[in-house]
Design an enzyme around this catalytic site. Structure first.
Site, mmCIF file in Angstrom:
data_model
loop_
_atom_site.group_PDB
_atom_site.id
_atom_site.type_symbol
_atom_site.label_atom_id
_atom_site.label_comp_id
_atom_site.label_asym_id
_atom_site.label_seq_id
_atom_site.Cartn_x
_atom_site.Cartn_y
_atom_site.Cartn_z
ATOM 1 N N THR A 168 -2.004 19.531 -14.986
ATOM 2 C CA THR A 168 -3.196 20.355 -13.938
ATOM 3 C C THR A 168 -4.541 19.417 -14.183
ATOM 4 O O THR A 168 -4.438 18.570 -14.579
ATOM 5 C CB THR A 168 -3.097 21.709 -14.047
ATOM 6 O OG1 THR A 168 -4.167 22.405 -13.367
ATOM 7 C CG2 THR A 168 -3.796 22.149 -15.863
ATOM 8 N N LYS A 207 -3.970 15.019 -12.518
ATOM 9 C CA LYS A 207 -2.681 14.766 -11.296
ATOM 10 C C LYS A 207 -2.814 13.573 -10.885
ATOM 11 O O LYS A 207 -1.790 12.833 -10.484
ATOM 12 C CB LYS A 207 -2.764 16.018 -10.441
ATOM 13 C CG LYS A 207 -2.549 17.199 -10.759
ATOM 14 C CD LYS A 207 -2.611 18.308 -9.732
ATOM 15 C CE LYS A 207 -2.496 19.669 -10.121
ATOM 16 N NZ LYS A 207 -2.459 20.804 -8.945
ATOM 17 N N ASP A 229 3.089 20.835 -5.478
ATOM 18 C CA ASP A 229 1.838 21.816 -4.896
ATOM 19 C C ASP A 229 2.259 21.799 -3.656
ATOM 20 O O ASP A 229 2.234 22.934 -2.916
ATOM 21 C CB ASP A 229 0.782 21.106 -5.391
ATOM 22 C CG ASP A 229 0.208 21.335 -6.724
ATOM 23 O OD1 ASP A 229 0.498 22.549 -7.463
ATOM 24 O OD2 ASP A 229 -0.525 20.508 -7.315
ATOM 25 N N GLY A 263 -10.760 17.880 -1.747
ATOM 26 C CA GLY A 263 -10.710 17.584 -3.350
ATOM 27 C C GLY A 263 -9.223 17.342 -3.275
ATOM 28 O O GLY A 263 -8.410 16.943 -2.540
ATOM 29 N N GLY A 309 -3.294 32.485 -2.859
ATOM 30 C CA GLY A 309 -2.387 31.461 -3.363
ATOM 31 C C GLY A 309 -1.597 31.777 -4.630
ATOM 32 O O GLY A 309 -0.936 30.812 -5.175
HETATM 33 P P1 NDP Z 1 -11.616 19.897 -6.402
HETATM 34 O O1 NDP Z 1 -12.800 19.969 -7.569
HETATM 35 O O2 NDP Z 1 -10.857 18.626 -6.445
HETATM 36 O O3 NDP Z 1 -12.305 20.347 -4.937
HETATM 37 C C1 NDP Z 1 -12.887 21.379 -4.877
HETATM 38 C C2 NDP Z 1 -13.169 21.311 -3.063
HETATM 39 O O4 NDP Z 1 -14.052 22.595 -3.111
HETATM 40 C C3 NDP Z 1 -14.141 20.206 -2.540
HETATM 41 O O5 NDP Z 1 -13.766 20.148 -1.149
HETATM 42 C C4 NDP Z 1 -15.405 20.818 -2.598
HETATM 43 O O6 NDP Z 1 -16.297 20.152 -1.849
HETATM 44 C C5 NDP Z 1 -15.358 22.264 -2.488
HETATM 45 N N1 NDP Z 1 -16.512 22.994 -2.876
HETATM 46 C C6 NDP Z 1 -16.804 23.299 -4.092
HETATM 47 N N2 NDP Z 1 -17.871 24.123 -4.301
HETATM 48 C C7 NDP Z 1 -18.322 24.195 -3.004
HETATM 49 C C8 NDP Z 1 -19.343 24.930 -2.222
HETATM 50 N N3 NDP Z 1 -20.288 25.586 -2.842
HETATM 51 N N4 NDP Z 1 -19.360 25.074 -1.028
HETATM 52 C C9 NDP Z 1 -18.559 24.545 -0.095
HETATM 53 N N5 NDP Z 1 -17.308 23.753 -0.805
HETATM 54 C C10 NDP Z 1 -17.253 23.739 -2.044
HETATM 55 O O7 NDP Z 1 -10.537 21.039 -6.823
HETATM 56 P P2 NDP Z 1 -9.203 21.286 -6.373
HETATM 57 O O8 NDP Z 1 -9.077 20.523 -4.881
HETATM 58 O O9 NDP Z 1 -8.463 20.993 -7.399
HETATM 59 O O10 NDP Z 1 -8.852 22.739 -6.063
HETATM 60 C C11 NDP Z 1 -9.697 23.494 -4.910
HETATM 61 C C12 NDP Z 1 -9.043 24.960 -5.067
HETATM 62 O O11 NDP Z 1 -7.669 25.170 -4.834
HETATM 63 C C13 NDP Z 1 -9.561 25.459 -6.392
HETATM 64 O O12 NDP Z 1 -10.105 27.011 -6.030
HETATM 65 C C14 NDP Z 1 -8.291 25.896 -7.067
HETATM 66 O O13 NDP Z 1 -8.158 26.817 -7.726
HETATM 67 C C15 NDP Z 1 -7.152 26.083 -5.688
HETATM 68 N N6 NDP Z 1 -5.954 25.505 -6.214
HETATM 69 C C16 NDP Z 1 -4.821 26.734 -6.193
HETATM 70 C C17 NDP Z 1 -3.340 26.239 -6.539
HETATM 71 C C18 NDP Z 1 -2.268 27.327 -6.601
HETATM 72 O O14 NDP Z 1 -1.388 26.760 -7.217
HETATM 73 N N7 NDP Z 1 -2.587 28.221 -5.696
HETATM 74 C C19 NDP Z 1 -3.129 24.576 -6.972
HETATM 75 C C20 NDP Z 1 -4.492 23.837 -6.874
HETATM 76 C C21 NDP Z 1 -5.473 24.306 -6.588
HETATM 77 P P3 NDP Z 1 -17.142 18.771 -2.163
HETATM 78 O O15 NDP Z 1 -16.261 17.564 -1.974
HETATM 79 O O16 NDP Z 1 -18.283 18.747 -1.146
HETATM 80 O O17 NDP Z 1 -17.691 18.862 -3.539
#
Ligand code: NDP
Length: 304
Positions: free
Chosen positions: A89, A93, A129, A156, A271
């Protein structure tokens, strides 16, 4: 039978160096990792499997807190000590891709691995995932990834896996929105390199220049909603009630976006089942079973 360890214990690289316990071991690596529900989910599934087949009474799943700089050494040690399966995690990854022996083709196109399977020559990397998300959407929202245009929020790691899974499954068109332009362009560039024919429409949350489809499968892969006080990242009034909304977040169980889409008459889902199905698929890979006790895994995740 090996002595059972607590689901709430967290181990380190130091513990791994000395690891000599008997049994079949599975582990999740991350940093931070103390919040992980995976030991609860997997150990309860293994307990249930052991009631029918005693070989599983020797299987155990534990978590290791491994910062990114320790990952190469941790993977070498886990392989040498024959850990049968490993989950990865945040933040491992993507970094783990060049460190394994082989990568499943779908995981290669996603560009990230979350499940490793021990083979004599080294670990094989998979990504479960995307499967977890697809199965959660199909079973809870009765929607397949190619039924509707997709509006994906976020750029992300989780958004990357979601976009690639949609394209692998033949989704016709994806709108991808993000807060920052740099990450958005990077993701869109990678998608177009892998799927040059795909129809991708990038947009920024604070711009209203790109018209969005009224009827869509909307997926939140941002971290907006993790906190109760979070606001919506964009205006969602354009979506009709024929849309469906999937939020990758599962804590809190009802997010700010789920509430807002629900008020518009749109079906919503959190999720938790994505977490359950990605875990179930990993356990199927490690055990070779066609079906593992998903309901038990869900109950364990909910009660943990
Ligand atoms: P990352 O840190 O790689 O990406 C975060 C994303 O959220 C980016 O697109 C970022 O935008 C955006 N973001 C963060 N803060 C803000 C804000 N204040 N306003 C708007 N956009 C924002 O995280 P992950 O991709 O790994 O995870 C994303 C979500 O998915 C998490 O909440 C995680 O818990 C969930 N998740 C759930 C899983 C499940 O099994 N249910 C598995 C994997 C993840 P920017 O690029 O501009 O920073």
């Amino acid at each position: 039978m090996s002595a059972k360890l607590s689901n709430d214990a967290t181990y380190s690289l130091h513990d791994l160096k000395d690891w000599s316990r008997p049994g079949i071991w599975l582990a999740v690596l991350g940093h931070p990792i103390a919040h992980s529900l995976s030991p609860h989910m997997h150990n309860s599934a293994l307990e249930e499997l052991a009631r029918e087949d005693s070989q599983y009474s020797d299987w155990n799943y534990i978590r290791f807190d491994i910062p990114i700089q320790e990952l190469p050494q941790a993977l070498d040690l886990l392989h040498a000590k024959k850990f049968r399966g490993v989950n990865l995690t945040i933040p491992h990854k993507v970094e783990a891709l060049p460190l394994v022996d082989r990568v499943d083709p779908d995981a290669q196109s996603i560009g990230a691995i979350n499940t490793l399977w021990w083979r004599e020559s080294g670990y094989v990397g998979f990504n479960t995932d995307g499967y977890g998300m697809e199965t959660a959407i199909k079973r809870n929202l009765q929607t397949r990834l190619w039924d509707l245009p997709v509006v994906l929020l976020g750029a992300g790691g989780a958004a990357r896996a979601a976009a690639m899974q949609c394209l692998i499954r033949g989704c016709p068109e994806i709108w991808i929105g993000n807060r920052s332009e740099g990450r958005l362009n990077e993701l869109v560039g990678d998608i177009l390199r892998n799927y040059p024919e795909s129809k991708i429409h990038p947009f920024l949350f604070d711009s209203s220049l790109v018209p969005l489809p009224e009827e869509a499968l909307i997926i939140n892969a941002t971290s907006m909603g993790l906190k109760q006080e979070d606001s919506l990242p964009m205006d969602i009034s354009c979506f009709s009630e024929k849309s469906v909304f999937f939020d990758m977040i599962y804590t809190p169980p009802q997010t700010v976006m789920m509430r807002a889409f629900g008020v518009q008459g749109i079906s919503v889902c959190n999720g938790l089942d994505m977490l359950v199905y990605q875990g179930a698929r990993a356990l199927e890979i490690w055990t070779g079973l066609d079906r593992v006790p998903e309901d038990t895994m869900r109950k364990a995740a909910l009660s943990a």
